[in-house]
Design a protein around this motif. Structure first.
Motif, PDB file in Angstrom:
ATOM      1  N   VAL A  87       0.834  -1.205   0.000  1.00  0.00           N
ATOM      2  CA  VAL A  87       0.000   0.000   0.000  1.00  0.00           C
ATOM      3  C   VAL A  87       0.870   1.257   0.000  1.00  0.00           C
ATOM      4  CG1 VAL A  87      -1.695   1.309   1.355  1.00  0.00           C
ATOM      5  CG2 VAL A  87      -1.899  -1.172   1.170  1.00  0.00           C
ATOM      6  N   PHE A  88       2.020   1.204   0.679  1.00  0.00           N
ATOM      7  CA  PHE A  88       2.874   2.381   0.828  1.00  0.00           C
ATOM      8  C   PHE A  88       4.214   2.275   0.119  1.00  0.00           C
ATOM      9  CE2 PHE A  88       0.250   2.349   4.709  1.00  0.00           C
ATOM     10  CZ  PHE A  88      -0.384   3.568   4.537  1.00  0.00           C
ATOM     11  N   CYS A  89       4.591   1.104  -0.317  1.00  0.00           N
ATOM     12  CA  CYS A  89       5.939   0.862  -0.820  1.00  0.00           C
ATOM     13  C   CYS A  89       6.017   1.009  -2.341  1.00  0.00           C
ATOM     14  CB  CYS A  89       6.372  -0.540  -0.404  1.00  0.00           C
ATOM     15  SG  CYS A  89       8.106  -0.857  -0.671  1.00  0.00           S
ATOM     16  N   TRP A  90       6.984   1.767  -2.808  1.00  0.00           N
ATOM     17  CA  TRP A  90       7.279   1.920  -4.233  1.00  0.00           C
ATOM     18  C   TRP A  90       8.579   1.181  -4.491  1.00  0.00           C
ATOM     19  CZ3 TRP A  90      11.399   5.289  -6.074  1.00  0.00           C
ATOM     20  CH2 TRP A  90      11.472   5.358  -7.473  1.00  0.00           C
ATOM     21  N   THR A  91       8.604   0.349  -5.501  1.00  0.00           N
ATOM     22  CA  THR A  91       9.793  -0.429  -5.830  1.00  0.00           C
ATOM     23  C   THR A  91      10.231  -0.096  -7.244  1.00  0.00           C
ATOM     24  OG1 THR A  91       8.968  -2.226  -4.442  1.00  0.00           O
ATOM     25  CG2 THR A  91      10.721  -2.769  -5.978  1.00  0.00           C
ATOM     26  N   THR A  92      11.532   0.028  -7.434  1.00  0.00           N
ATOM     27  CA  THR A  92      12.067   0.297  -8.760  1.00  0.00           C
ATOM     28  C   THR A  92      13.407  -0.405  -8.907  1.00  0.00           C
ATOM     29  OG1 THR A  92      12.545   2.023 -10.387  1.00  0.00           O
ATOM     30  CG2 THR A  92      13.296   2.423  -8.142  1.00  0.00           C
ATOM     31  N   LEU A  93      13.819  -0.615 -10.127  1.00  0.00           N
ATOM     32  CA  LEU A  93      15.122  -1.196 -10.414  1.00  0.00           C
ATOM     33  C   LEU A  93      15.997  -0.083 -10.968  1.00  0.00           C
ATOM     34  CD1 LEU A  93      16.989  -3.661 -10.682  1.00  0.00           C
ATOM     35  CD2 LEU A  93      16.043  -3.997 -12.971  1.00  0.00           C
ATOM     36  N   LEU A  94      17.097   0.191 -10.291  1.00  0.00           N
ATOM     37  CA  LEU A  94      18.011   1.227 -10.760  1.00  0.00           C
ATOM     38  C   LEU A  94      19.008   0.616 -11.737  1.00  0.00           C
ATOM     39  CD1 LEU A  94      18.729   3.133  -7.434  1.00  0.00           C
ATOM     40  CD2 LEU A  94      17.096   3.703  -9.239  1.00  0.00           C
ATOM     41  N   THR A 112      17.090  -3.570  -1.496  1.00  0.00           N
ATOM     42  CA  THR A 112      17.092  -5.012  -1.331  1.00  0.00           C
ATOM     43  C   THR A 112      18.512  -5.521  -1.569  1.00  0.00           C
ATOM     44  OG1 THR A 112      16.493  -5.282  -3.652  1.00  0.00           O
ATOM     45  CG2 THR A 112      14.683  -5.275  -2.048  1.00  0.00           C
ATOM     46  N   ALA A 113      18.730  -6.778  -1.298  1.00  0.00           N
ATOM     47  CA  ALA A 113      20.049  -7.377  -1.502  1.00  0.00           C
ATOM     48  C   ALA A 113      20.416  -7.349  -2.985  1.00  0.00           C
ATOM     49  CB  ALA A 113      20.046  -8.813  -0.995  1.00  0.00           C
ATOM     50  N   PHE A 114      21.701  -7.329  -3.262  1.00  0.00           N
ATOM     51  CA  PHE A 114      22.165  -7.373  -4.644  1.00  0.00           C
ATOM     52  C   PHE A 114      23.499  -8.096  -4.675  1.00  0.00           C
ATOM     53  CE2 PHE A 114      24.300  -3.755  -2.904  1.00  0.00           C
ATOM     54  CZ  PHE A 114      25.527  -3.718  -3.540  1.00  0.00           C
ATOM     55  N   GLU A 115      23.865  -8.588  -5.844  1.00  0.00           N
ATOM     56  CA  GLU A 115      25.170  -9.216  -6.022  1.00  0.00           C
ATOM     57  C   GLU A 115      26.063  -8.242  -6.752  1.00  0.00           C
ATOM     58  OE1 GLU A 115      25.798 -13.200  -7.420  1.00  0.00           O
ATOM     59  OE2 GLU A 115      23.842 -13.807  -6.623  1.00  0.00           O
ATOM     60  N   ASP A 116      27.180  -7.913  -6.125  1.00  0.00           N
ATOM     61  CA  ASP A 116      28.116  -6.987  -6.741  1.00  0.00           C
ATOM     62  C   ASP A 116      29.025  -7.752  -7.698  1.00  0.00           C
ATOM     63  OD1 ASP A 116      29.217  -4.553  -7.263  1.00  0.00           O
ATOM     64  OD2 ASP A 116      29.899  -4.169  -5.227  1.00  0.00           O
ATOM     65  N   ASN A 117      29.566  -7.048  -8.659  1.00  0.00           N
ATOM     66  CA  ASN A 117      30.466  -7.637  -9.634  1.00  0.00           C
ATOM     67  C   ASN A 117      31.827  -7.888  -8.991  1.00  0.00           C
ATOM     68  OD1 ASN A 117      32.189  -7.982 -12.020  1.00  0.00           O
ATOM     69  ND2 ASN A 117      30.370  -7.293 -13.138  1.00  0.00           N
ATOM     70  N   ASP A 118      32.482  -8.985  -9.337  1.00  0.00           N
ATOM     71  CA  ASP A 118      33.811  -9.286  -8.805  1.00  0.00           C
ATOM     72  C   ASP A 118      34.888  -8.385  -9.403  1.00  0.00           C
ATOM     73  OD1 ASP A 118      32.896 -11.288  -7.130  1.00  0.00           O
ATOM     74  OD2 ASP A 118      33.157 -12.857  -8.650  1.00  0.00           O
TER      75      ASP A 118
END
Length: 155
Positions: A87-94, A112-118
């Motif tokens: 109801v209140f949360c906006w999610t986007t992919l940067l 949210t969690a993400f995997e960084d590049n090596d």
């Protein structure tokens, strides 16, 4: 779903607040834990502002050898549930080169969690920037550390 309508009994605890642990982001010569309560919600000149850093509240209680008051714990638990509600949360992919600005006194934000590049040349790069605005919203004047940081002063 409005906090004022759904759980008005929690508002006094959120407006009273609790000391904050400043996590080594305090001015020289000042304590790591505020000597005053930092409210989650505050109101000034008709504007309601929010400052919700759950970890800082609980870290201050732990460092002081105290427990967070039961009503405040219940209030921040409920606020946390609301914050992640669809109801209140906006999610986007940067994407690469995207930039986002948030006013920390108007909205809550996280990632949210993400995997960084090596590859060091392709690792995530993030800058934390404090912007000073001429017409910054009015804040309660008895919150010295927050006000200094918010308007670009020392801190």
């Amino acid at each position: 779903m409005c906090l004022q309508k759904s759980r008005p009994d929690l508002l006094p605890a959120l407006y009273t607040g609790y000391p904050y642990h400043r996590l080594s982001e305090h001015p020289p010569g000042e304590n790591e834990i505020t000597e005053y309560n930092v409210p989650v919600f505050s109101q000034c000149n008709g504007d309601i502002s929010i400052r919700y850093l759950r970890f800082n509240i609980f870290a201050a209680a732990f460092a002081r050898g105290k427990k967070v008051p039961a009503k405040l714990r219940e209030a921040v638990d409920y606020l946390g549930e609301l914050a992640i509600s669809p109801v209140f949360c906006w999610t986007t992919l940067l994407e690469e080169s995207d930039m986002v600005f948030f006013n920390n006194y108007l909205c809550l934000h996280s990632r949210t969690a993400f995997e960084d590049n090596d590859d060091p040349k392709k690792k995530r790069l993030m800058y934390r920037v404090w912007l000073e605005c001429e017409n910054f919203r009015a804040m309660r004047l008895n919150l010295p550390f927050i006000l200094k940081v918010a308007v670009g002063g020392e801190g």
